[in-house]
Write an enzyme that holds these catalytic residues in place. Structure first.
Site, PDB file in Angstrom:
ATOM      1  N   GLY A 150      41.887  36.813  43.503  1.00 44.51           N
ATOM      2  CA  GLY A 150      41.553  38.354  43.776  1.00 44.51           C
ATOM      3  C   GLY A 150      40.244  38.681  43.848  1.00 44.51           C
ATOM      4  N   CYS A 151      40.020  39.799  44.500  1.00 53.22           N
ATOM      5  CA  CYS A 151      38.325  40.201  44.443  1.00 53.22           C
ATOM      6  C   CYS A 151      38.057  40.632  43.262  1.00 53.22           C
ATOM      7  CB  CYS A 151      38.331  41.075  45.713  1.00 53.22           C
ATOM      8  SG  CYS A 151      39.595  42.635  45.546  1.00 53.22           S
ATOM      9  N   TYR A 152      38.681  41.714  42.642  1.00 52.32           N
ATOM     10  CA  TYR A 152      38.187  42.029  41.368  1.00 52.32           C
ATOM     11  C   TYR A 152      38.043  40.641  40.253  1.00 52.32           C
ATOM     12  CZ  TYR A 152      38.770  47.100  42.420  1.00 52.32           C
ATOM     13  OH  TYR A 152      38.654  48.293  42.914  1.00 52.32           O
TER      14      TYR A 152
END
Lengths: 347, 347, 347, 347
Positions: A150-152
């Site tokens: 995921g990005c985070y």
């Protein structure tokens, strides 16, 4: 050289178009199929006019017989899609890179409780590799199925990694205050993502529990080889692209600012997509806009017992499509930065 | 009723024009003079066309004989100006509200080390009141000199206050991750404040030490009646107005989410400018844009030992000019919200 | 193959960094020197961190002996600089591409009246080629000095060209309503370019006379081979990159919407950087962000006698650095799109 | 004094919440009911938290018995709603102000062709007054039904009015190049209104025909007392609030810049909500943000035969809710600016 044949399932969202943007200049691939149930028949360039003149493709129905002729299939779909098609694809010899969350969480109970559905293929989880190249490069090379982070989680894990691998901070009290541009909310038509609802405003959200929390926690626990306590607070930024994560840890022992800087620089010295900023400087998300870089800095304010790390990525590149291409490059033994040499757009 | 005669020193910055905006609709004041050495002679409305048709004033040289005829003088100047004029003004019976930092720090050594100059009037510091009405309302009523709080300090102190006054958190480990719109950087012509340098980007800054840190620390120490350890990391938001502070504390004892909510609601039940959001909701800076409100929420994620508070204000209103007017209202025994009933602009 | 040696004079502005971004991925060039009097000695990547790890260069004093060893020198300076160095450079066999205005206006009296200084080298104006490849491709190939067009002039001229070359509109009444992102105002520290002064706002400027007016007029007159009357109104957009020009002409004879569409498509059929949008669609500046494309559409609203063209470019790419690279490619007989295959960033 | 009882039908959009913001500080009204079929029961402040502590109202079903007890009902609905309820309301003695388009077009055939439905009450059109106070003030005072002008039509008509009433320009060739912030697209969940689709971008839209075109044309024809040819091109701005219209006319006779300035100043000398900027200055939408002002400037570039007017408003205030309140003030014989003294937010 025969080009790697690429399929993309679910190409109408922002990670889909970003994959197309990056692959357009990739020297070794050819995008063979891009699917969308809802838009089948529509030319890709009609939906994304930045691709006019570059791709001649139209969206097609996601069909196994087409996809199984690809060398690799990217899933740029909502969660719950990839897990239903992946077993057959790998059976057919196709490598799979899932940009959604289907394969990110090892513990099936945890996955099912956060995603509210039964998992469709727990039996293949053993061979899934979590696609964070800086930590799992060798495993990625040999993988058939990649869970693209995921990005985070990408920004937070890369930022905490040097501290955790060295055991420098109290793992019972980790804090990640993270901020994301609005493209992270996707291309869905939601009131909460309207320009008139988000620009010129800033807020925290998901404090009670964001789906990236278990993913980040799992990653940090692997680094620390122990259970960690993590508080993760995401925020929504009034801009399109970019994630910044400000990370706080409590130092367990005395380590100077200089040694922290050295630790970070040495940890990432060989990485082409992680850049530790020079001492006394700080990264800005604009320094990575449109590029696959993660830039970070580490501080020990006032010489106290708190260490602060700030880590920035473009959520759609290193936080999604770029990292997926990086994983593909590793899986197919290409240059790791093939197709990923874009310079960040400044201004 | 005779209107209160107001002088403003240093009216060419954003806090100056914001004071004028708020005072334009104030029922009990009249702006008598607004000074600017560099712009003397220029009509205020020529610099700030939103004021066309509202003010007939021109900027004038800051002269004591004019200012000493006012009932109250606001300083909307850089630091270092108010302290040179205040002794004579209060001598002349004029009340002073300094929106800069000259009177915010009680410890003169600390002040001088952060501001890099000797203080011009340490002898009057004893009577200065720190103008955070929610904490010091009664003292403000009787004060002659008000140190109007900084923008970050307002958001952070109001957010931490209920926790600290009840002794609920470990004061050795307080974290304030704060974010401000670009108007906080002022109206000076700096490359770092250009639209092309700040929009579509986000970054931390001042991690090694921001001037608001000693001010916040002083305030928290008064609440806790003890020394505190605070890590304060400011960030720059790609928008004009608004501050959000996400605060982290480690709970010393068990307190339920419901009791935290109740504590916050009760603490601020009588406050007209602090609004505790209902359980399970979160404030957005856009909920306070242009208004004097501070809105906040309190969470205990996953029932763990970390408490998270998010607090938002408009940095130019509750974080500067609005709070200054609120202080003036108290000093002159007016309705506390006189001239401050603007509803936040949504969208 | 020996790489083309490139020098850049004046590299600290937005066109300078954009040149560096584009040249970083150019297959046939090497940036040898980048000069800045004020920043001599500073590493380029310290000023523009997006270039960290890409360029090892530092800014240097602009010296003729260094620049004269280059194959081509780009001037990314304010006007008035290139004209002083160009005669010696071409004497030394160096090709010159000026991104400023020194060579754009053929009539020296007009130039001097708009730019308020005497021209330093009127004697070389005869051999200067105006670098709009779509109109002057063959001349550019053989040129020693290129006047790289302004940003507004590029969007406006390309948009009007098909109409004017066919003599379809009344040249006594041409209107160009143009809008530019703030990066067009440069990297100078001006109050008027601050984020807090420009974001969330929109205005016309320069109605009484903008320096791009004589440049555009000259171009249109060459197309029409007659004097034209042009009203040009620029506006400032609250965003970083992008120009949109909405052009209005009065049709002299009846031509159907279909034939207008066909005219535009045919005019630009062979152009790699001009894209005529399909009938019934409209270009958005975001469709060209970061890329060298110009996209346009043509309409005849309600079948009346007014034709409307809307033309978009990225002011820093096709409107400056990208077009300069395109000119260089032509001058050195490279592929016209070498180094210019970036896909626009969407979202 | 008994407060005027106000009902608002359709309060969940941006014009609804803006009405509530403005009426909150209105000295002579009380909002009695605000309706929304879809949100009935929800507290208004739960949808629009800027109203927390200000309104105690909840949305209710739109019922005639409640609305008919109001003195005035505002329709902040999509078109097609007001015309169905208005006859009964005026029958019951209630005044109606429709912020949508139901009553804006006098010619029923034109209305039906643009809005694609039969009109529900053509019989009352005779008594409808078009609520542009600067043109129709006296009629508005006595009206029972007001067609509140559209946002673009307000900016364009006020800008052209002095020229047309004096017969100065060729009415066969009027051009309005208009730009609107995204709030003009409403609060509906549409992909095209997402922040990631609209910020950092700019485009024309609706060139083939926008619903505000017949409304503007009708207004200009009344001013000119003749048929006009108008080209109207709307554009979407990457910001929330504000409309700017740049208007072009061809002068029929010689009139100096000075006399144009004088004409505009004299035309609007008595107007509290139209401000003609001083010679050589230009309006910015930020000069009217949140306020009911229209500011404009007039130019004759290079002394040629084209006159250029630029006119700015806040689309939600003077372009919608503010103008509606202004109309109400006139209808109830209140001060025309009651509740409308907000100063524009700068910065």
């Amino acid at each position: 050289m025969k080009r790697i044949q690429v399929g993309i399932v679910g190409g109408t969202g922002y990670t889909g178009v970003e994959l197309l943007r990056l692959l357009a200049n990739h020297p070794a691939v050819e995008v063979k199929a891009i699917t969308s149930r809802s838009e089948a028949g529509l030319a890709v360039a009609d939906m994304f006019p930045n691709l006019r003149g570059i791709y001649d493709l139209a969206f097609s129905e996601p069909k196994l017989d087409v996809l199984s002729k690809c060398d690799v299939v990217f899933f740029a779909t909502p969660h719950g899609v990839a897990m239903n098609m992946t077993p057959e694809l790998i059976e057919a010899g196709v490598k799979v890179i899932d940009l959604a969350a289907d394969f990110r969480i090892e513990d099936m109970d945890v996955w099912e409780s956060w995603y509210g559905m039964p998992h469709a293929c727990p039996e293949i989880m053993d061979e899934v590799v979590y696609g964070l190249p800086e930590l799992n490069r060798e495993k990625i090379r040999g993988a058939r199925v990649i869970a693209n982070p995921g990005c985070y989680p990408t920004a937070v894990q890369l930022g905490f990694y040097p501290l955790l691998k060295e055991g420098l901070v109290d793992i019972d009290h980790l804090i990640a205050d993270a901020k994301s541009g609005i493209s992270g909310a996707g291309r869905g038509a939601k009131v909460g993502s309207l320009a008139a609802e988000t620009s010129e405003g800033f807020k925290a959200y998901g404090i009670s529990g964001h789906r990236h929390l278990p993913e980040i926690r799992q990653g940090l626990e692997i680094m620390a080889d122990a259970q960690v306590n993590l508080t993760f607070v995401p925020h929504l930024l009034p801009m399109i692209r970019g994630i910044e994560a400000t990370l706080y840890g409590k130092l367990k022992s005395n380590i100077s600012q200089e040694d922290l800087q050295k630790l970070y620089e040495e940890t990432y010295a060989q990485e082409c997509f992680v850049d530790v900023m020079p001492a006394n400087s700080l990264p800005d998300t604009r320094m990575v806009k449109g590029s696959n870089m993660c830039r970070m800095a580490v501080y020990r304010p006032e010489g106290g017992d708190v260490v602060v790390v700030t880590s920035v990525i473009d959520n759609l590149v290193k936080g999604a499509a770029g990292q997926a291409v990086q994983n593909m490059n590793l899986m197919f033994d290409l240059e790791e930065d093939a197709g990923l040499t874009q310079v960040a757009l400044m201004p």
